[in-house]
Structures are given as structure tokens and as C-alpha cells.
Design a protein around this motif. Sequence first.
Motif, short mmCIF file in Angstrom:
data_model
loop_
_atom_site.label_atom_id
_atom_site.label_comp_id
_atom_site.label_asym_id
_atom_site.label_seq_id
_atom_site.Cartn_x
_atom_site.Cartn_y
_atom_site.Cartn_z
N GLU A 1 5.85 17.77 -0.08
CA GLU A 1 7.11 17.97 -0.81
C GLU A 1 8.31 17.53 0.01
OE1 GLU A 1 5.78 21.57 -3.82
OE2 GLU A 1 6.80 22.07 -1.95
N ARG A 2 8.18 17.67 1.31
CA ARG A 2 9.29 17.28 2.19
C ARG A 2 9.36 15.76 2.37
NH1 ARG A 2 8.97 19.58 7.74
NH2 ARG A 2 7.36 21.08 7.29
N ALA A 3 8.31 15.04 1.90
CA ALA A 3 8.19 13.60 2.19
C ALA A 3 8.56 12.74 0.98
CB ALA A 3 6.77 13.29 2.65
N LYS A 4 9.50 13.20 0.20
CA LYS A 4 9.85 12.51 -1.06
C LYS A 4 10.32 11.08 -0.87
CE LYS A 4 10.93 16.04 -4.46
NZ LYS A 4 11.20 17.34 -3.91
N ASP A 5 11.03 10.82 0.24
CA ASP A 5 11.67 9.51 0.37
C ASP A 5 10.88 8.49 1.17
OD1 ASP A 5 13.81 10.47 -1.09
OD2 ASP A 5 14.72 11.38 0.69
N MET B 1 0.85 -1.21 0.00
CA MET B 1 0.00 0.00 0.00
C MET B 1 0.89 1.26 0.00
SD MET B 1 -2.76 1.75 0.23
CE MET B 1 -3.58 0.23 -0.23
N LYS B 2 0.63 2.15 -0.95
CA LYS B 2 1.39 3.40 -0.93
C LYS B 2 0.52 4.51 -0.33
CE LYS B 2 4.80 4.72 -3.13
NZ LYS B 2 5.47 5.54 -4.12
N ASN B 3 0.04 5.43 -1.15
CA ASN B 3 -0.70 6.56 -0.59
C ASN B 3 -2.18 6.24 -0.40
OD1 ASN B 3 1.67 8.13 -0.75
ND2 ASN B 3 1.32 8.40 -2.93
N MET B 4 -2.70 6.57 0.78
CA MET B 4 -4.12 6.34 1.03
C MET B 4 -4.74 7.47 1.86
SD MET B 4 -4.35 3.57 4.07
CE MET B 4 -5.95 4.19 4.53
N PRO C 1 0.03 7.91 -7.19
CA PRO C 1 -1.34 8.38 -6.93
C PRO C 1 -1.92 7.77 -5.65
CG PRO C 1 -1.35 6.65 -8.57
CD PRO C 1 0.10 6.90 -8.24
N ILE C 2 -3.13 8.22 -5.29
CA ILE C 2 -3.87 7.62 -4.18
C ILE C 2 -4.34 6.23 -4.61
CG2 ILE C 2 -6.08 7.78 -2.91
CD1 ILE C 2 -4.01 9.76 -1.87
N LYS C 3 -4.09 5.25 -3.72
CA LYS C 3 -4.48 3.87 -4.04
C LYS C 3 -5.88 3.56 -3.52
CE LYS C 3 -1.19 1.74 -6.25
NZ LYS C 3 0.15 1.97 -5.97
N GLN D 1 -3.02 16.41 -8.07
CA GLN D 1 -2.00 17.11 -8.86
C GLN D 1 -0.64 17.08 -8.16
OE1 GLN D 1 -3.08 21.14 -9.79
NE2 GLN D 1 -1.24 21.38 -11.03
N MET D 2 -0.64 17.30 -6.83
CA MET D 2 0.68 17.32 -6.15
C MET D 2 1.30 15.94 -6.10
SD MET D 2 -0.06 18.44 -2.17
CE MET D 2 -1.59 19.34 -2.21
N LEU D 3 0.47 14.90 -6.01
CA LEU D 3 1.03 13.55 -5.97
C LEU D 3 1.58 13.13 -7.34
CD1 LEU D 3 -1.42 11.63 -3.63
CD2 LEU D 3 0.85 12.46 -3.10
N GLU D 4 0.93 13.63 -8.37
CA GLU D 4 1.41 13.34 -9.72
C GLU D 4 2.82 13.90 -9.90
OE1 GLU D 4 -0.14 14.73 -13.92
OE2 GLU D 4 -1.75 13.90 -12.70
#
Length: 190
Positions: A74-78, A1-4, A107-109, A99-102
Motif C-alpha cells: 500500500e505504501r508503494a503506490k508510485d 515489466m511491472k510486478n513479478m 496484476p502479476i506479469k 486481490q491487493m494488487l487488483e
Amino acid sequence: MKNMILFGPPGSGKGTQAVKLAEHYNLLHLSTGDMFRYEIKNNTPLGQRAKSYMDKGELVPDEITIEMLKERVERAKDVNGIIFDGFPRTVAQAEALDQMLEEISGPIKALLLLDVPDEEIVKRILLRGETSGRKDDLDEEIIRNRIEVFNRETTPVYDYYDQKNIAFKVDGVGSVDEIFRRICRTLDQL
Ligand code: B4P
């Protein structure tokens, strides 16, 4: 799971479950409510602006909220992925998030709605108000306004993600551990 996204009315247990999920799936937990409360505690210009809205149970304007969140994303790139708690709360915020996640990460999963009836919410928040020190937790009228704001301004966000077939409902009534297991079962099936 990535972004939720953990989604639901005020007091539905988003903050409670987000902490457990962040640990279980090794995700960064970003709560716009917590960010605003931090700014208020430190009496920053952003905190001063947010406070007048939060105390009444209204949403903080989109431009303030989106700008603050974008800076954190933006600070959470890694990181492995992000669990968004309390954001997005309007369709404009959802569009800005996509847009910011792109630009920044994947993307949101999934969006998970914690489904809790209004009367249970009022009971939970009044109980939290006994110890939280939060002005928006103390007054039943303000709590009911928060629920109304959710129904009017925030529920369209569920439809926005439902159209992408990534919105899921989870029963938010039961013990914290029971609800956690329900959420994990849904996520693990994706
Ligand atoms: P938030 O901080 O997001 O607060 P919330 O909706 O009240 O909390 P949550 O659903 O996380 O509930 P919790 O787990 O704590 O927002 C506060 C304000 O900030 C908003 O009204 C708005 O003004 C502003 N804001 C934030 N984000 C914004 C945005 N994106 N745009 C504009 N404005 C924004 O749980 C609640 C209580 O229930 C706790 O006491 C908990 O112990 C209890 N509980 C949890 N699970 C339970 C269970 N299973 N059974 C019984 N009790 C339970």
C-alpha cells in the motif's frame, strides 16, 4: 515489466537475483524474509512471533505475513513495479496478493522459478550459515525441513500461476551472472 514474483526453494538465490533485477528493471524489491529479519533485529512484537517459526524452518502464519506485506504494498503506490521475493509461499498468500494488487496496482506479469536441486541447496545454505548468523542456516535438519515445507506448502503456488500461463522455470545452477542473464532473457521475451 511491472510486478513479478521470484520463486524457488530456500537458498535458490531469490534474494541474490532480486537485488540485481530490481536495479536492472527499476523495480521495488520486497522480501518478506528481510522484513521478518528486520522485525526480529528490532525485537518488535511481530518479530518475536515470526522468530519461533523461522528458527524451526517453518512458515510464518499467513495472517501475519499477508498483513505485513499488504502494508508495504500500500505504501508503494508510485513505484514502477514490484519484485516479490519469498512471497507468496502458500496459495492463500497468492490469492491475497492478487486481490491487493487488483486494488492497488497492476496484476502479476510473471512468476520465475529458480530451479536448484536439493543437495546444491543444502550446500549453499550451510556455506551461508558460516557467516549469516541465521539460526535457520546452521543446522542441516532445519534446512531439510525448509525444503520439505517448500515441497509441501509452497510448490502449489507455481501451479496456481501456471494455470494463468505466467509461470516460467529458469535453471538456477551456474554463476550468479549466468543465472541473471537467463532470467532477463525470459523476462525480455514476455
Ligand atoms: P527467505 O529470507 O526468503 O530466505 P531463503 O529462502 O533462505 O533465501 P533465498 O532463496 O533468497 O536465497 P539467497 O539468494 O539468499 O526466508 C527465510 C524464512 O522466512 C523462511 O524459512 C520462513 O520461515 C520465513 N518467511 C519468509 N517469507 C515468508 C512467507 N511469505 N510466508 C511465510 N514465511 C515466510 O541465496 C542463498 C545462498 O546461496 C547465499 O549464500 C548466496 O550467496 C548463495 N548463492 C546465490 N546464488 C548462487 C549461485 N548461483 N551459486 C552458488 N551460490 C549462490
